[in-house]
Design a protein around this motif. Sequence first.
Motif, PDB file in Angstrom:
ATOM      1  N   ASP A 216     -10.724  -8.048  -1.913  1.00 37.34           N
ATOM      2  CA  ASP A 216      -9.662  -7.253  -1.883  1.00 37.34           C
ATOM      3  C   ASP A 216      -9.325  -6.917  -3.294  1.00 37.34           C
ATOM      4  O   ASP A 216      -9.214  -7.915  -3.930  1.00 37.34           O
ATOM      5  N   ASN A 217      -9.356  -5.658  -3.549  1.00 42.25           N
ATOM      6  CA  ASN A 217      -8.952  -5.242  -4.986  1.00 42.25           C
ATOM      7  C   ASN A 217     -10.231  -5.675  -5.976  1.00 42.25           C
ATOM      8  O   ASN A 217      -9.884  -6.044  -6.797  1.00 42.25           O
TER       9      ASN A 217
ATOM     10  N   ILE B 276     -11.860  -4.405   0.754  1.00 44.53           N
ATOM     11  CA  ILE B 276     -10.460  -3.529   1.037  1.00 44.53           C
ATOM     12  C   ILE B 276     -10.128  -3.143  -0.318  1.00 44.53           C
ATOM     13  O   ILE B 276     -10.086  -3.749  -1.264  1.00 44.53           O
ATOM     14  N   ASP B 277      -9.673  -1.739  -0.389  1.00 47.94           N
ATOM     15  CA  ASP B 277      -9.199  -1.459  -1.794  1.00 47.94           C
ATOM     16  C   ASP B 277      -9.896  -1.559  -2.993  1.00 47.94           C
ATOM     17  O   ASP B 277      -9.129  -2.136  -3.827  1.00 47.94           O
ATOM     18  N   SER B 278     -11.235  -1.509  -2.875  1.00 51.36           N
ATOM     19  CA  SER B 278     -11.957  -2.067  -3.685  1.00 51.36           C
ATOM     20  C   SER B 278     -12.721  -0.733  -4.335  1.00 51.36           C
ATOM     21  O   SER B 278     -12.913   0.297  -3.740  1.00 51.36           O
ATOM     22  N   THR B 279     -13.548  -0.844  -5.672  1.00 43.85           N
ATOM     23  CA  THR B 279     -14.052   0.127  -6.309  1.00 43.85           C
ATOM     24  C   THR B 279     -15.389  -0.289  -6.698  1.00 43.85           C
ATOM     25  O   THR B 279     -15.717  -1.486  -7.313  1.00 43.85           O
TER      26      THR B 279
ATOM     27  N   LYS C 149     -12.444  -0.578   3.872  1.00 47.44           N
ATOM     28  CA  LYS C 149     -11.298   0.265   4.096  1.00 47.44           C
ATOM     29  C   LYS C 149     -10.864   0.595   2.541  1.00 47.44           C
ATOM     30  O   LYS C 149     -10.424  -0.331   1.860  1.00 47.44           O
ATOM     31  N   GLY C 150     -10.199   1.774   2.380  1.00 47.53           N
ATOM     32  CA  GLY C 150      -9.899   2.312   1.005  1.00 47.53           C
ATOM     33  C   GLY C 150     -10.817   1.880  -0.185  1.00 47.53           C
ATOM     34  O   GLY C 150     -10.348   1.632  -1.384  1.00 47.53           O
TER      35      GLY C 150
ATOM     36  N   THR D 174     -13.593   2.879  -2.918  1.00 46.82           N
ATOM     37  CA  THR D 174     -14.300   3.735  -3.763  1.00 46.82           C
ATOM     38  C   THR D 174     -15.793   3.370  -4.036  1.00 46.82           C
ATOM     39  O   THR D 174     -15.772   2.579  -4.652  1.00 46.82           O
TER      40      THR D 174
ATOM     41  N   THR E  86     -12.064   5.591   2.933  1.00 49.30           N
ATOM     42  CA  THR E  86     -11.928   5.832   1.204  1.00 49.30           C
ATOM     43  C   THR E  86     -10.431   5.997   1.072  1.00 49.30           C
ATOM     44  O   THR E  86      -9.795   6.278   1.898  1.00 49.30           O
ATOM     45  N   ASN E  87     -10.301   5.977  -0.233  1.00 47.23           N
ATOM     46  CA  ASN E  87      -8.943   6.123  -0.750  1.00 47.23           C
ATOM     47  C   ASN E  87      -8.710   7.452  -0.922  1.00 47.23           C
ATOM     48  O   ASN E  87      -7.510   7.995  -1.503  1.00 47.23           O
TER      49      ASN E  87
END
Length: 716
Positions: free
Chosen positions: A383-384, A405-408, A429-430, A432, A451-452
């Motif tokens: 996450d992140n 989740i919400d990671s790049t 989820k979310g 990039t 994606t975001n």
Amino acid sequence: MPNNAITQRMFRVLVAVSLFAATFMFAQPASAQEIAPNPVAEQYLLEQLRATGYIDLEWEFAEEDRGVRGEIILQALRDPDVLSQPLIYIANTTVTDDLWADDLVISANIYMSKMEFNGYVGFSNAQLQSLAIYDSNFLGEKISFQGASFSRDLILANNTIGGTVNFDIASIDGYTAITENTINGNLSFTRAALNGNVDLRNNTISESLCLYGAQIAGELVLIESKVLGTQSTPDSFPTDLRNTIVDRVAYISNVEFKGEASFIGSHFGRLDMNGSTFSSPVSFSEAMVDQIADFDSVHFMSNADFTNFSTGSDANFRSASFDGAAVFENVSVGRDGNFQDATFNGIADFDYFTAERFVDFSGTTFNQDFEFYYTEVAYPYFDNTVFNGPVTFEGMQASQAFEIIDSTYNSKEPFTAFLIDVTGPVNFKGITVPAGLLLSGSHFESLTISTNGVGEIASIDLTGTAIDGDLLIQDVSMARFLAEGSSVGRSTTLKRVSIKQELDLRNASIGFLKVDDNLEWPKDPQAFNLRGMTYSDIDLGDQGLTEETWKGLLQLVNQSAYSPQSYQALSQFLVDKGHPDWASEVQLAQRGRERSEILTPLSGSWFWSWFLFIFAGYGHRPVFAIFWSVLVIATGAFVFRRKEYMLPVEQDDVQVEYNPIWYSFSLFLPYIDLGIASKWEPNPERKWARNYKYFHMMMGWVLAPIALLTFGGIIG
């Protein structure tokens, strides 16, 4: 003259007194090494220890007069009267030379304070009760308790030690406290048996710390210490805890390790290394922790090797920093692995890592390669998380779930997670991930990808992947979507998805396909392949199956690369849904594309295809056959419309009533005898009419069977 002599004597006395006073007024304190043995002090020491077991030379002697030879200390420690005392206390004494107490047997407890030892101090193989030395200076090169045994406690506190302290193969049954010392050499407990708690906190060790093979029955406390040296032998390390056994907790927190450190093969009941710093390489290979292993906020400034490390409970590396390579190959974690907010500046190698429950990488940053080959983790969670280098999850097995989740992901290579098996849901989820997701050859309970909304994904590759439940792809703009041979057990949902360059669903089984109105497909049919794709149901734009949606499905198939199976699958689907008329339209579209894209123009099969289309609509338009039949019959009726243009075949046939419509119909269907076609024929003067008669009959031979086969459902 007498007066002059007296004056000279008085002057000399005054000078002598002045010089003597100056000596006391300006004299500097003598250093411990300059202090000589004082026989008076030595005798006083022996007398007091025999009488009371207690001696403090500060009470009776100036600092420079407190010198005692080592042999006097040894004599006292062997004296029966001294040993009869329950406690031997020696303070403010300078031992001017070596103290050799090897093999000494002492039945009393020894307490020393504010001592000065100018030479070697040796208690090798001695048998002691308890020993405590506080606030003292050891100026010699070595203190040796090698092979010594203590039936009670050992305490060395707040001392300055100029050389090595050696407890190799020693045995201490009580409490061991070596705290707040400055040790300018080594501190060694090689193969020592320490049967109580061991407290080594707040020490500064200039060279090495060695607990190689030591066995500690209680706790080990090394809090706030510093191991500064880099000196080691070929068989040891500046910090050497190889094969060390600590039955209870090892508190090694906020320790500064300057040189290379080794914990290879060590075994701890519990390990707490919170906030420690390793400036050089460190290895925990083959080490084992029965309960929690805590490395929170540890700074690994060089390589960290945890190969084959195992813990019976949690392994915590929250906020840890790895500047070099971090190797966690074949690590086994009994419960959770926690790496929240950790930073990996070098390669992070987690190949064959196992954890019974979670492995949490929330807020973690990977600046180089992250390898997760053939791991077995119940629930890997990200996450992140920031991935600045390539990632590989090849062969991973997760028994509960897998989430990012919400990671790049910033690497130019695809995010690789192929050949993985996840019993539960998989969620991206979310994310990039411009370089794309490689998820081929895998097995998931379900899969969600979103994606975001920033940027485009190069590709999503699900080739050969099996999804037991649902597949949801949402808010994704991608260049390529590859899913050849994949299977989805329940539904495939595409929401706000754009596929711009290539879509490959060959031989895929996608369950209930749900697609919204905003879906964008590749423009090039050759990059849009649906051959062999099957589905159980389709819904476009949440409208169900309507006149509009089925035409949208047909348009979708028409835009893809030509595949008879794609049309057949859609046709069968429409038949199963009770719409055979729509299915016929699909089959017509398929035969039309076959004629225009597959058959060679002007070939026999090409002409035959056109013929079937024109005269029967490939069997799906029976009205075409009726129309052409009626047209031919009507044309024949017009050509043979007047009786005077006709001649009877026999003289008696003139009696037969002539009807041009029935005559044309009888010629068109020669196998139906109405008793008129054989009685009349066109006047020979009308050659064109006679020629048309044969053409008319040929059309009947062709069109009539086609019409019959069309109505019978054989053609089409």
